[in-house]
Design a protein around this motif. Structure first.
Motif, PDB file in Angstrom:
ATOM      1  N   ASN A  76       1.031   0.635  13.328  1.00  0.00           N
ATOM      2  CA  ASN A  76       2.317   1.281  13.020  1.00  0.00           C
ATOM      3  C   ASN A  76       2.362   1.757  11.576  1.00  0.00           C
ATOM      4  OD1 ASN A  76       3.339   0.934  15.606  1.00  0.00           O
ATOM      5  ND2 ASN A  76       4.234  -1.047  15.118  1.00  0.00           N
ATOM      6  N   TYR A  77       1.891   0.938  10.666  1.00  0.00           N
ATOM      7  CA  TYR A  77       1.859   1.335   9.254  1.00  0.00           C
ATOM      8  C   TYR A  77       0.872   2.462   9.008  1.00  0.00           C
ATOM      9  CZ  TYR A  77       4.962  -2.215   7.330  1.00  0.00           C
ATOM     10  OH  TYR A  77       6.059  -2.975   7.001  1.00  0.00           O
ATOM     11  N   LEU A  78      -0.234   2.487   9.750  1.00  0.00           N
ATOM     12  CA  LEU A  78      -1.215   3.556   9.572  1.00  0.00           C
ATOM     13  C   LEU A  78      -0.625   4.925   9.872  1.00  0.00           C
ATOM     14  CD1 LEU A  78      -4.583   2.092  10.865  1.00  0.00           C
ATOM     15  CD2 LEU A  78      -3.995   2.760   8.532  1.00  0.00           C
ATOM     16  N   ASN A  79       0.254   4.989  10.853  1.00  0.00           N
ATOM     17  CA  ASN A  79       0.930   6.260  11.143  1.00  0.00           C
ATOM     18  C   ASN A  79       1.693   6.755   9.920  1.00  0.00           C
ATOM     19  OD1 ASN A  79       0.065   6.541  13.819  1.00  0.00           O
ATOM     20  ND2 ASN A  79       1.704   5.219  14.552  1.00  0.00           N
ATOM     21  N   ILE A  80       2.410   5.871   9.263  1.00  0.00           N
ATOM     22  CA  ILE A  80       3.181   6.239   8.071  1.00  0.00           C
ATOM     23  C   ILE A  80       2.227   6.597   6.931  1.00  0.00           C
ATOM     24  CG2 ILE A  80       4.847   5.410   6.365  1.00  0.00           C
ATOM     25  CD1 ILE A  80       5.811   3.419   8.605  1.00  0.00           C
TER      26      ILE A  80
ATOM     27  N   LYS B 233       1.698  10.189   4.715  1.00  0.00           N
ATOM     28  CA  LYS B 233       1.847  10.274   3.257  1.00  0.00           C
ATOM     29  C   LYS B 233       0.610  10.855   2.568  1.00  0.00           C
ATOM     30  CE  LYS B 233       5.103   6.695   2.057  1.00  0.00           C
ATOM     31  NZ  LYS B 233       5.421   6.079   0.790  1.00  0.00           N
ATOM     32  N   MET B 234      -0.510  10.840   3.259  1.00  0.00           N
ATOM     33  CA  MET B 234      -1.761  11.288   2.635  1.00  0.00           C
ATOM     34  C   MET B 234      -1.779  12.800   2.448  1.00  0.00           C
ATOM     35  SD  MET B 234      -4.623   8.903   4.544  1.00  0.00           S
ATOM     36  CE  MET B 234      -5.980   9.753   3.737  1.00  0.00           C
TER      37      MET B 234
ATOM     38  N   ASP C  51      -6.697  13.033  -0.384  1.00  0.00           N
ATOM     39  CA  ASP C  51      -6.802  11.585  -0.214  1.00  0.00           C
ATOM     40  C   ASP C  51      -7.905  11.238   0.781  1.00  0.00           C
ATOM     41  OD1 ASP C  51      -4.676  11.053  -1.933  1.00  0.00           O
ATOM     42  OD2 ASP C  51      -3.206  11.244  -0.330  1.00  0.00           O
ATOM     43  N   LEU C  52      -8.444  10.039   0.635  1.00  0.00           N
ATOM     44  CA  LEU C  52      -9.498   9.545   1.511  1.00  0.00           C
ATOM     45  C   LEU C  52      -9.128   8.140   1.957  1.00  0.00           C
ATOM     46  CD1 LEU C  52     -12.427   9.692   2.697  1.00  0.00           C
ATOM     47  CD2 LEU C  52     -13.201   8.756   0.503  1.00  0.00           C
TER      48      LEU C  52
ATOM     49  N   VAL D  85       0.844  -1.200   0.000  1.00  0.00           N
ATOM     50  CA  VAL D  85       0.000   0.000   0.000  1.00  0.00           C
ATOM     51  C   VAL D  85       0.878   1.248   0.000  1.00  0.00           C
ATOM     52  CG1 VAL D  85      -1.630   1.368   1.368  1.00  0.00           C
ATOM     53  CG2 VAL D  85      -1.999  -1.094   1.078  1.00  0.00           C
ATOM     54  N   LEU D  86       1.859   1.286   0.880  1.00  0.00           N
ATOM     55  CA  LEU D  86       2.743   2.453   0.958  1.00  0.00           C
ATOM     56  C   LEU D  86       3.534   2.638  -0.333  1.00  0.00           C
ATOM     57  CD1 LEU D  86       4.070   2.132   4.612  1.00  0.00           C
ATOM     58  CD2 LEU D  86       2.302   3.681   3.757  1.00  0.00           C
ATOM     59  N   ASP D  87       4.020   1.551  -0.910  1.00  0.00           N
ATOM     60  CA  ASP D  87       4.753   1.643  -2.171  1.00  0.00           C
ATOM     61  C   ASP D  87       3.857   2.183  -3.278  1.00  0.00           C
ATOM     62  OD1 ASP D  87       7.012   0.625  -0.952  1.00  0.00           O
ATOM     63  OD2 ASP D  87       6.762  -1.404  -1.768  1.00  0.00           O
TER      64      ASP D  87
END
Length: 111
Positions: free
Chosen positions: A65-69, A73-74, A78-79, A25-27
């Motif tokens: 933890n990933y949600l913080n990142i 990035k949003m 973004d939604l 998702v982040l990538d």
């Protein structure tokens, strides 16, 4: 999710591991200027069915933890939509579906 959303130009990344799903998702956020990113975190479901509280908690914390990142990035355009299909409380003493009390979290991010 890959079976539900099908369109021209869709990039499908088959993954079950929570870490790989969240990294993907982040990538995707790094190279997409517009579109939809849809992902499914499955390991919480698996841990719930197996009644493994520790594994369930580990996957929830990993996603947190990933949600913080992800939130960092949003952009303001973004939604983020999060949902669940059912509960799988690993503390019930059985491996069948459960229905937890709804917990609503509304996040507002100021830019």
């Amino acid at each position: 999710m890959q079976d539900v959303i099908d369109c021209d130009g869709a990039k499908k990344i088959p993954a079950v591991e929570t870490d790989l799903v969240m990294k993907s998702v982040l990538d995707s956020m790094d190279y997409m200027n517009e579109g939809l990113i849809a992902a499914t975190v499955q390991e919480t479901d698996i841990a719930g069915h197996s009644q493994d509280m520790n594994l369930y908690a580990q996957h929830i914390m990993l996603v947190d933890n990933y949600l913080n990142i992800l939130l960092e990035k949003m952009s303001e355009e973004d939604l983020l939509i999060m949902s669940a299909d059912h509960g799988n409380d690993p503390t019930t003493g059985h491996s069948q579906y459960t229905r937890e009390k709804p917990y609503y979290l509304f996040m507002e991010k100021s830019f």
